[in-house]
Design an enzyme around this catalytic site. Structure first.
Site, mmCIF file in Angstrom:
data_model
loop_
_atom_site.group_PDB
_atom_site.id
_atom_site.type_symbol
_atom_site.label_atom_id
_atom_site.label_comp_id
_atom_site.label_asym_id
_atom_site.label_seq_id
_atom_site.Cartn_x
_atom_site.Cartn_y
_atom_site.Cartn_z
ATOM 1 C CE LYS A 53 -4.411 1.083 -0.040
ATOM 2 N NZ LYS A 53 -5.403 0.434 -0.906
ATOM 3 N N GLY A 155 -21.049 6.620 2.165
ATOM 4 C CA GLY A 155 -19.916 7.009 1.333
ATOM 5 C C GLY A 155 -20.267 6.860 -0.134
ATOM 6 N N GLY A 157 -18.464 7.907 -2.891
ATOM 7 C CA GLY A 157 -17.319 8.205 -3.735
ATOM 8 C C GLY A 157 -17.396 7.418 -5.032
ATOM 9 C CG ASN A 158 -14.214 7.682 -7.872
ATOM 10 O OD1 ASN A 158 -14.948 8.614 -8.200
ATOM 11 N ND2 ASN A 158 -12.897 7.794 -7.864
ATOM 12 C CB VAL A 159 -16.280 2.184 -4.726
ATOM 13 C CG1 VAL A 159 -16.921 0.815 -4.484
ATOM 14 C CG2 VAL A 159 -14.922 2.006 -5.374
#
Length: 322
Positions: A53, A155, A157-159
């Site tokens: 990561k 959430g 976001g993109n996902v």
């Protein structure tokens, strides 16, 4: 920072997260936990990859970088990746993008998810999460049909936004939340109920889908949960591994996050195959998350264990075999 947790099955692959941390200790703790999760994510998905990561730590007083500072940070990160000689492969994550990967790629070839390859992994992560959520419903409610099922997505976001769209298309009734008030437009478009993240976390729903940052399932929030199942895209959803037993004691079925959110990693792994990238192969393998999760749920039930312990045991078996 780059953390490489394991290269037993292959190079450590994991996204580059650009995020604000209170101090370097918090950033280091995050990158270490996330790299470990990537090891088990790859092993459980049976990919020839290890766990790694990256984190670009933003200071609290400089949470938004100028374009020049952002590019400089990405170039520095690229130099760091290059210095590891292929031990770590990077990709986009929270706070970065395909464009960011293009910048990093000017300093190192150890970059995945470029527009010229498999591209943005978010749609594949969302697809894998939908498959995982349906499989979790299959075990929690006896059917994977989402018609009339209530789901709280935290959430967008993109996902998370893509997952919400998939769940809406499947007939689910949604409660959604995000710290960005601009996401209310998506809620209105999907006919979803908008609330704040804590309200979504404690809403009376069938399924909870955490899709923001980790640690949301902790000593404070667990007693307030009013769901029967949890399956989402956020990494490290449990503040501690011991919370898997607390969920089981409450009769809440939890899909281990590193299994449910493996779609993006699986998609990138297809890009690295000798025959090159194929969306057809990618979709087939991402949808296989359902079979992996069934194996984990069955193993947990037969051994009197929890899904987390069963998933970690499967990962350790594959790491040992390698």
């Amino acid at each position: 920072m780059v953390a490489v947790h394991s290269t037993t099955r292959g190079p450590g692959l994991g996204g580059c997260r650009m995020w604000t941390y209170d101090d370097a200790w918090a950033a280091m703790h995050d990158v270490l936990r996330l790299s470990r999760a990537m090891t088990f994510k790859a092993a459980v998905a049976d990919l020839p990859l290890g766990g790694g990561k990256g984190v670009i730590m933003l200071r609290p007083d400089e949470a938004v970088l100028t374009p020049e500072r952002r590019e400089a940070a990405l170039l520095d990160f690229g130099d760091t990746v290059e210095s590891l000689g292929g031990t770590y492969l990077t990709a986009e994550d929270v706070g970065t993008s395909e464009e960011a990967m293009d910048v990093i790629a000017t300093r190192t070839e150890h970059v995945t998810g470029l527009a010229s390859g498999s591209g943005d992994p978010s749609p594949w992560t969302a697809l894998g999460c939908e498959v995982a959520l349906r499989t979790t419903c299959e075990y929690a409610f006896g059917t994977s049909d989402l018609s009339g099922r209530t789901v709280a997505v935290i959430g967008l976001g993109n996902v998370g936004s893509r997952l919400a769209e998939l769940l809406h298309a499947g007939g689910a009734q949604l409660i959604v939340a995000d710290v960005d008030q601009g996401k209310r437009e998506l809620a209105e478009r999907l006919g979803a109920t908008w609330t704040d993240p804590h309200g979504a976390l404690t809403a009376e729903v069938d399924v909870l889908a955490p899709c923001a940052l980790g640690g949301v399932l902790n000593d404070d929030t667990l007693p307030a949960l009013r769901c029967k199942a949890i399956a989402g895209a956020a990494n490290n959803q449990l503040a501690s591994d011991s919370h898997d037993q607390a969920l089981a004691d409450r009769g809440i079925l939890w899909a281990p996050d590193f299994v449910a959110n493996a779609g993006g990693l699986i998609n990138i792994a297809v890009e690295l195959e000798p025959e090159g990238y194929s969306t057809e192969r990618a979709e087939l393998r991402v949808r296989a998350i359902g079979d992996t999760l069934r194996h984990i749920f069955d193993k947990a039930a037969s051994s009197g264990s929890t899904p987390l312990r069963a998933a970690l045991e499967l990962g350790r078996e594959r790491l040992s075999a390698a």
